[in-house]
Design an enzyme around this catalytic site. Structure first.
Site, PDB file in Angstrom:
ATOM      1  N   THR A 165      -6.642   6.484  -2.530  1.00 39.38           N
ATOM      2  CA  THR A 165      -6.932   5.989  -3.888  1.00 39.38           C
ATOM      3  C   THR A 165      -5.731   6.205  -4.802  1.00 39.38           C
ATOM      4  O   THR A 165      -5.356   5.330  -5.591  1.00 39.38           O
ATOM      5  CB  THR A 165      -8.154   6.747  -4.460  1.00 39.38           C
ATOM      6  OG1 THR A 165      -9.231   6.582  -3.555  1.00 39.38           O
ATOM      7  CG2 THR A 165      -8.539   6.258  -5.829  1.00 39.38           C
ATOM      8  N   HIS A 224      -3.049   3.742  -4.061  1.00 37.04           N
ATOM      9  CA  HIS A 224      -3.369   2.424  -4.626  1.00 37.04           C
ATOM     10  C   HIS A 224      -3.083   2.403  -6.125  1.00 37.04           C
ATOM     11  O   HIS A 224      -2.605   1.405  -6.667  1.00 37.04           O
ATOM     12  CB  HIS A 224      -4.834   2.058  -4.382  1.00 37.04           C
ATOM     13  CG  HIS A 224      -5.159   1.781  -2.943  1.00 37.04           C
ATOM     14  ND1 HIS A 224      -4.284   1.141  -2.103  1.00 37.04           N
ATOM     15  CD2 HIS A 224      -6.253   2.056  -2.204  1.00 37.04           C
ATOM     16  CE1 HIS A 224      -4.832   1.032  -0.896  1.00 37.04           C
ATOM     17  NE2 HIS A 224      -6.012   1.593  -0.938  1.00 37.04           N
TER      18      HIS A 224
END
Ligand code: NAD
Ligand code: ZN
Length: 342
Positions: free
Chosen positions: A40, A43
């Site tokens: 995460t 990203h």
């Protein structure tokens, strides 16, 4: 204090001075010791389409952490300064049907620490006391720093019975490797793991995999792995569409798959194959709050050793090197230190 901040759209993060967070009466203030880098966070660094849509900026990112409570709000009971803590990174609404039925992992309105709320890649973090998990004395700090990811692995591995079963795992990133270790601990008869990266397959072997398959170079076929009837249980831990279809094809009739991996786009699915072979496919999100966390403690008490899963650590000031290492996709968990190692 120093923190890693996402300022806006596009690639990059800013290691910057930001104001110390102020805990409200139901919060605790935590001095962060170590944090784990998750996909995460990568990203958000890249600023991909999901991040652009989901992360409100400016935002202190990060959700995998261990730290020490330094202050408790006036309305908080049962927590004390000095306690070593991590936290459930999904902050739930507490008013939806699932929250009120104590199925908080199914909250429709959960906010992510480091996504919609300021997160843990900072020297200090304020968060609701109800999200805090107090560690037992003696838990290694690197393991405590990745409890959130360990929880994903446990949630997957404990979805279906594993004793004496054959298990196929696609994807040996930190979470796939930890799920492999839990499957071995639970007494799976045979665990085969596929990945593109040879060093990640090595990680899987250290976790207890009996067989490894280099995806793209070796076939991921049940017969080629000595399982003519197919595998009993599958863990999809890659988010890769071809891994998903290979996994489905390699299952026994009646096989059961737990899916954690998140593909970037929609993947076509042959539903008649799933019907006719009576496959069970169970999506997995996050961790059960706090059942999975209790199970993690029990697993560590039983001697589950996760030291293989942490391969790199960097001072937070070297965050760029740390993110580059994690993004290469060859390492185990990469840890950022926010306080000196003793
Ligand atoms: P990761 O990206 O570090 O690991 C994924 C692994 O899959 C990599 O090692 C990659 O080489 C491998 N892979 C890629 N293509 C493959 C293929 N064709 N066959 C086999 N392996 C292949 O990710 P991670 O941190 O270990 O997390 C695992 C997955 O779970 C990711 O997709 C992540 O987005 C997802 N995730 C979901 C949740 C949730 O709540 N559902 C939470 C955390 C992570
Ligand atoms: Zn809710």
């Amino acid at each position: 204090m120093k923190a890693l901040v996402k300022r806006g759209p596009g690639e990059g993060l800013d290691y910057a001075d930001v104001p110390l967070p102020v805990p409200d009466r139901h919060d605790v203030l935590v001095r962060v010791l170590r944090t784990g880098i998750c996909g995460t966070d990568l990203h958000i660094f890249e600023g991909n389409a999901w991040a652009a849509r989901t992360v409100s900026t400016p935002r202190v990112i990060g959700h995998e952490f261990v730290g020490e409570i330094v202050e408790v709000g006036a309305g908080v009971g049962g927590l004390l300064p000095g306690q070593l803590v991590s936290a459930e990174g999904h902050l739930t609404c507490n008013s939806c049907v699932n929250c009120r039925a104590d199925r908080k992992h199914l909250c429709r309105a959960a906010e992510g620490l480091g996504v919609q709320r300021d997160g843990a890649f900072a020297e200090y973090l304020a968060l609701p006391a109800e999200s805090v998990w107090v560690h037992r004395p003696g838990v290694p700090l690197d393991v405590a720093a990745m409890f959130d990811a360990f929880g994903n692995a446990v949630h997957v591995a404990d979805t279906f019975p594993l004793r004496d079963r054959t298990v196929l795992v696609t994807g040996a990133g930190p979470i796939g490797a930890m799920a492999t270790a839990v499957a071995a601990h639970r007494g799976a008869r045979l665990i085969a793991v596929s990945d593109l990266s040879p060093s990640r397959l090595q990680l899987a072997r250290r976790a207890g995999a009996h067989l490894t398959v280099q995806a793209g170079q070796e076939p991921l076929e049940a017969a080629a792995l000595g399982q003519e009837q197919g595998f009993d249980v599958g863990f999809e831990m890659s988010g890769n569409p071809s891994a998903q279809s290979d996994l489905i094809a390699a299952m026994a009739h009646g096989g059961r798959i737990a899916v954690l991996g998140l593909p970037d786009e929609e993947v076509p699915t042959d539903w008649s194959d799933i019907s006719l072979r009576m496959l069970t496919i169970q999506g997995i999100s996050g961790r059960k709050v706090f059942d999975t966390w209790h199970t993690m403690n029990t697993l560590l008490d039983e001697g589950l050793d996760l030291s293989f899963a942490v391969t790199d650590h960097f001072d937070a000031r070297d965050w760029e090197k740390a993110f580059a290492t994690a993004a290469q996709g060859d390492s185990g968990k990469v840890i950022l230190d926010w306080a000196p190692r003793d």
